[in-house]
Design a protein around this motif. Structure first.
Motif, PDB file in Angstrom:
ATOM      1  N   GLU A 138      35.544  34.259 -40.102  1.00  0.00           N
ATOM      2  CA  GLU A 138      36.138  34.125 -41.432  1.00  0.00           C
ATOM      3  C   GLU A 138      37.468  34.866 -41.512  1.00  0.00           C
ATOM      4  N   HIS A 139      37.487  36.075 -40.960  1.00  0.00           N
ATOM      5  CA  HIS A 139      38.709  36.887 -40.960  1.00  0.00           C
ATOM      6  C   HIS A 139      39.803  36.197 -40.128  1.00  0.00           C
ATOM      7  N   ALA A 140      39.412  35.658 -38.968  1.00  0.00           N
ATOM      8  CA  ALA A 140      40.372  34.999 -38.087  1.00  0.00           C
ATOM      9  C   ALA A 140      40.971  33.765 -38.752  1.00  0.00           C
ATOM     10  N   ALA A 141      40.132  32.990 -39.459  1.00  0.00           N
ATOM     11  CA  ALA A 141      40.625  31.781 -40.124  1.00  0.00           C
ATOM     12  C   ALA A 141      41.619  32.135 -41.226  1.00  0.00           C
ATOM     13  N   ARG A 142      41.333  33.182 -41.980  1.00  0.00           N
ATOM     14  CA  ARG A 142      42.237  33.580 -43.061  1.00  0.00           C
ATOM     15  C   ARG A 142      43.562  34.055 -42.494  1.00  0.00           C
ATOM     16  N   MET A 143      43.521  34.940 -41.500  1.00  0.00           N
ATOM     17  CA  MET A 143      44.758  35.449 -40.916  1.00  0.00           C
ATOM     18  C   MET A 143      45.522  34.345 -40.181  1.00  0.00           C
ATOM     19  N   GLY A 144      44.798  33.421 -39.548  1.00  0.00           N
ATOM     20  CA  GLY A 144      45.461  32.333 -38.843  1.00  0.00           C
ATOM     21  C   GLY A 144      46.255  31.440 -39.781  1.00  0.00           C
ATOM     22  N   ALA A 145      45.699  31.163 -40.961  1.00  0.00           N
ATOM     23  CA  ALA A 145      46.424  30.347 -41.939  1.00  0.00           C
ATOM     24  C   ALA A 145      47.669  31.076 -42.429  1.00  0.00           C
ATOM     25  N   CYS A 146      47.541  32.364 -42.679  1.00  0.00           N
ATOM     26  CA  CYS A 146      48.703  33.169 -43.103  1.00  0.00           C
ATOM     27  C   CYS A 146      49.740  33.253 -41.985  1.00  0.00           C
ATOM     28  N   ALA A 147      49.262  33.326 -40.737  1.00  0.00           N
ATOM     29  CA  ALA A 147      50.175  33.419 -39.597  1.00  0.00           C
ATOM     30  C   ALA A 147      51.030  32.162 -39.493  1.00  0.00           C
ATOM     31  N   ARG A 148      50.412  31.005 -39.668  1.00  0.00           N
ATOM     32  CA  ARG A 148      51.159  29.742 -39.570  1.00  0.00           C
ATOM     33  C   ARG A 148      52.206  29.649 -40.681  1.00  0.00           C
TER      34      ARG A 148
ATOM     35  N   GLY B  11      47.001  31.986 -13.985  1.00  0.00           N
ATOM     36  CA  GLY B  11      48.292  31.898 -13.327  1.00  0.00           C
ATOM     37  C   GLY B  11      49.340  31.437 -14.324  1.00  0.00           C
ATOM     38  N   TRP B  12      50.523  31.063 -13.803  1.00  0.00           N
ATOM     39  CA  TRP B  12      51.574  30.595 -14.696  1.00  0.00           C
ATOM     40  C   TRP B  12      51.133  29.333 -15.414  1.00  0.00           C
ATOM     41  N   ILE B  13      51.410  29.293 -16.702  1.00  0.00           N
ATOM     42  CA  ILE B  13      51.103  28.111 -17.506  1.00  0.00           C
ATOM     43  C   ILE B  13      52.409  27.394 -17.801  1.00  0.00           C
ATOM     44  N   ASP B  14      52.461  26.123 -17.456  1.00  0.00           N
ATOM     45  CA  ASP B  14      53.638  25.329 -17.773  1.00  0.00           C
ATOM     46  C   ASP B  14      53.884  25.348 -19.280  1.00  0.00           C
ATOM     47  N   GLN B  15      55.173  25.391 -19.664  1.00  0.00           N
ATOM     48  CA  GLN B  15      55.504  25.502 -21.079  1.00  0.00           C
ATOM     49  C   GLN B  15      54.869  24.393 -21.901  1.00  0.00           C
ATOM     50  N   ALA B  16      54.742  23.223 -21.310  1.00  0.00           N
ATOM     51  CA  ALA B  16      54.153  22.093 -22.026  1.00  0.00           C
ATOM     52  C   ALA B  16      52.662  22.296 -22.272  1.00  0.00           C
ATOM     53  N   GLN B  17      52.024  23.190 -21.502  1.00  0.00           N
ATOM     54  CA  GLN B  17      50.591  23.423 -21.635  1.00  0.00           C
ATOM     55  C   GLN B  17      50.258  24.684 -22.431  1.00  0.00           C
ATOM     56  N   THR B  18      51.287  25.453 -22.786  1.00  0.00           N
ATOM     57  CA  THR B  18      51.032  26.714 -23.486  1.00  0.00           C
ATOM     58  C   THR B  18      50.314  26.491 -24.818  1.00  0.00           C
ATOM     59  N   GLY B  19      50.756  25.482 -25.562  1.00  0.00           N
ATOM     60  CA  GLY B  19      50.140  25.211 -26.855  1.00  0.00           C
ATOM     61  C   GLY B  19      48.661  24.920 -26.730  1.00  0.00           C
ATOM     62  N   ALA B  20      48.290  24.095 -25.773  1.00  0.00           N
ATOM     63  CA  ALA B  20      46.873  23.763 -25.574  1.00  0.00           C
ATOM     64  C   ALA B  20      46.079  24.999 -25.191  1.00  0.00           C
ATOM     65  N   CYS B  21      46.692  25.893 -24.422  1.00  0.00           N
ATOM     66  CA  CYS B  21      46.024  27.135 -24.023  1.00  0.00           C
ATOM     67  C   CYS B  21      45.765  28.022 -25.250  1.00  0.00           C
ATOM     68  N   ILE B  22      46.760  28.109 -26.127  1.00  0.00           N
ATOM     69  CA  ILE B  22      46.598  28.891 -27.355  1.00  0.00           C
ATOM     70  C   ILE B  22      45.528  28.272 -28.245  1.00  0.00           C
ATOM     71  N   ASP B  23      45.486  26.944 -28.309  1.00  0.00           N
ATOM     72  CA  ASP B  23      44.523  26.254 -29.164  1.00  0.00           C
ATOM     73  C   ASP B  23      43.083  26.549 -28.763  1.00  0.00           C
ATOM     74  N   ARG B  24      42.870  26.867 -27.498  1.00  0.00           N
ATOM     75  CA  ARG B  24      41.502  27.143 -27.041  1.00  0.00           C
ATOM     76  C   ARG B  24      41.054  28.550 -27.383  1.00  0.00           C
ATOM     77  N   ALA B  25      41.958  29.375 -27.901  1.00  0.00           N
ATOM     78  CA  ALA B  25      41.635  30.772 -28.205  1.00  0.00           C
ATOM     79  C   ALA B  25      41.416  30.964 -29.696  1.00  0.00           C
ATOM     80  N   ARG B  26      40.597  31.935 -30.033  1.00  0.00           N
ATOM     81  CA  ARG B  26      40.425  32.329 -31.431  1.00  0.00           C
ATOM     82  C   ARG B  26      41.408  33.422 -31.792  1.00  0.00           C
ATOM     83  N   LEU B  27      41.884  34.146 -30.800  1.00  0.00           N
ATOM     84  CA  LEU B  27      42.728  35.316 -31.033  1.00  0.00           C
ATOM     85  C   LEU B  27      43.696  35.470 -29.868  1.00  0.00           C
ATOM     86  N   VAL B  28      44.959  35.815 -30.174  1.00  0.00           N
ATOM     87  CA  VAL B  28      45.958  36.106 -29.142  1.00  0.00           C
ATOM     88  C   VAL B  28      46.340  37.576 -29.250  1.00  0.00           C
ATOM     89  N   VAL B  29      46.375  38.253 -28.105  1.00  0.00           N
ATOM     90  CA  VAL B  29      46.661  39.691 -28.069  1.00  0.00           C
ATOM     91  C   VAL B  29      47.962  39.928 -27.306  1.00  0.00           C
TER      92      VAL B  29
END
Length: 360
Positions: A326-336, A245-263
């Motif tokens: 390994e691929h996700a960690a490399r791309m995640g660092a570049c993404a940040r 359902g809707w995620i409060d803006q304050a909780q969006t970051g925590a939701c993203i942190d639980r994922a390995r990949l965002v689509v």
């Protein structure tokens, strides 16, 4: 400086334009400016309000237009005109104008302030004649991506009147959370056909066959939810899909942190892509459709992967590549690292400079 923000969809409604308008008005007030938001009425919310020291005035724009009667339209227009004359803005900043274009055009001459129009909608000048008139009256047009700047010029707006002001977001205070061991895929956004979550479900069904431990979380609400749930069941993946359902803006970051990949599987021309940027700020790789302004944020095969819209087979292949730890960690660092290029303070600075430019 007194800045009137015209955006008939505003908090607590969700969306990119609503979020940017609220952030901008709040920061402008913190910098010593006065801001007033003109918005459509929202159920249960007062007509006169204040949010984070930002004044808000809500009018029944959509409901009045739906009556298709001149007297109530004139009455609302008079109320808006009285408010504008009383508040006396130095700048009118229009963030969206559907369906409020009618009322903006009727009340535009109430004050002599210059107008800045920010293009949050990729179809602002096409198929929406009233909105096109609003854009035509603007002193300057601010495009939230290079894609939108080109679209505005293609619609006939003089290039000299267009300024590219890319969207941005405040940098998260929280330190980056390492990628989770469990392969969790996340999709965030309003559940409509334009956002392409049906494509994501079909792609995930392909991925699920090869990665039994992979799960999918979909954060958001919208009119397509029931049909999407039915599709998940027909694909045999409903037990592996979580609907938050809707995620409060304050909780969006925590939701993203639980994922390995965002689509971001959009099939429409995303003007920018705040979901992608927020995921990248938190060190998550992004797999996205190659549409609109998304390629300006997601660097293909560097911070994530880009695929053709509406292609679940290509999306599944990209998700499989990006889920590799390994691929996700490399791309995640570049993404940040890349996300730091979209600096929120610089975005506010640019709007302030634009206000001074048109005010002079």
């Amino acid at each position: 400086m007194r800045v009137l923000h015209w955006t008939e969809s505003f908090w607590p409604r969700h969306g990119g334009a609503e979020r940017i308008t609220r952030l901008l008005a709040t920061d402008l007030v913190a910098r010593g400016h006065a801001c007033l938001v003109v918005s459509d009425e929202a159920h249960g919310l007062p007509a006169v309000d204040e949010i984070d020291r930002v004044a808000v005035r809500r009018f029944p724009l959509q409901a009045t237009l739906a009556q298709r009667a001149l007297p109530p339209m004139m009455a609302v227009s008079r109320r808006v005109i009285d408010m504008m004359r009383d508040w006396r803005p130095d700048i009118v900043h229009v963030h969206s104008s559907q369906p409020g274009a009618f009322f903006f055009l009727r009340t535009r001459r109430a004050v002599p302030a210059p107008v800045i129009y920010t293009t949050h909608d990729p179809h602002g000048g096409r198929g929406a004649p009233l909105q096109a008139q609003v854009i035509a009256t603007a002193t300057r047009v601010a495009a939230i991506s290079q894609y939108m700047a080109k679209a505005v010029v293609a619609d006939g707006i003089d290039r000299d009147r267009v300024r590219c002001v890319p969207n941005a977001l405040p940098w998260p205070i929280d330190p980056p959370v390492p990628l989770p061991e469990r392969p969790v895929v996340l999709g965030l956004g309003r559940l409509t056909r334009d956002k392409g979550f049906d494509v994501l479900l079909r792609a995930f069904a392909r991925v699920a066959e090869d990665v039994p431990s992979c799960t999918l979380a979909i954060g958001g609400e919208g009119p397509a939810r029931a049909s999407l749930e039915t599709l998940a069941a027909s694909l045999g993946i409903d037990a592996r899909v979580t609907w938050t359902g809707w995620i409060d803006q304050a909780q969006t970051g925590a939701c993203i942190d639980r994922a390995r990949l965002v689509v971001v599987p959009s099939r429409w021309q995303e003007p920018f892509g705040l979901v992608a940027l927020e995921a990248m700020q938190r060190g998550r790789p992004v797999v996205a459709s190659r549409v609109g302004g998304l390629p300006e944020i997601v660097a293909d095969d560097e911070t994530g992967l880009l695929v053709a819209a509406d292609d679940d087979r290509a999306l599944a292949g990209a998700m499989m590549r990006a889920l590799d730890a390994e691929h996700a960690a490399r791309m995640g660092a570049c993404a940040r690292a890349r996300a730091r290029q979209f600096d929120w303070s610089a975005c506010v600075d640019t709007y302030e400079a634009l206000y001074r430019e048109v005010a002079s």
